[in-house]
Design a protein around this motif. Structure first.
Motif: not given
Length: 135
Positions: A50-78
């Motif tokens: 459960g703790a690991a699942a919460q970590q994954v969900q927190a990372y990928f939720r809106n505003g989580g850590g993944y957003d910074a990575l995705a935004d950086s890559i999208q800026a390049v791809t566009q």
């Protein structure tokens, strides 16, 4: 999984591979931090508690850590003027692979999600090398 994470870290820190476009230093540093965070979430993907699942969900939720990575890559791809097609395609492939990973994870197919995550991590390492990312 540790091998893939090590490959990502090595690619980021050594800048291996053919540099096709160089990000400005501040963007490269932000990408390196975000890519490292993405690599570190792998242990949570592999764990089945459960703790690991919460970590994954927190990372990928809106505003989580993944957003910074995705935004950086999208800026390049566009940005067709500043980055070659191969760099933009690698970024798009990573975003698509991560979307597939999340779809598998969210439907409960955790083994498939882990395999897809490892694939996305490999794509991310190649992308980082292409943009000359250094940690």
């Amino acid at each position: 999984l540790d091998v893939v994470g090590a490959r990502l870290a090595e690619s980021i820190s050594s800048g291996e591979g053919q540099v096709e476009a160089r990000l400005p230093r501040d963007q490269a540093e932000a990408l390196a931090r975000a890519a490292t965070d993405y690599g570190s979430i792998g242990e949570a993907f592999a764990a089945e508690d459960g703790a690991a699942a919460q970590q994954v969900q927190a990372y990928f939720r809106n505003g989580g850590g993944y957003d910074a990575l995705a935004d950086s890559i999208q800026a390049v791809t566009q940005n067709k003027e500043a980055y070659p097609k191969s760099v933009r395609k690698a970024g798009g492939a990573f975003l698509a692979a991560t979307a597939a990973t999340l779809e598998s994870y969210n439907t409960g197919d955790f083994e498939k999600a882990l395999v897809q995550y490892e694939s996305a991590l490999t794509i991310l390492a190649g992308y980082c090398a292409r943009v000359g990312d250094v940690a």
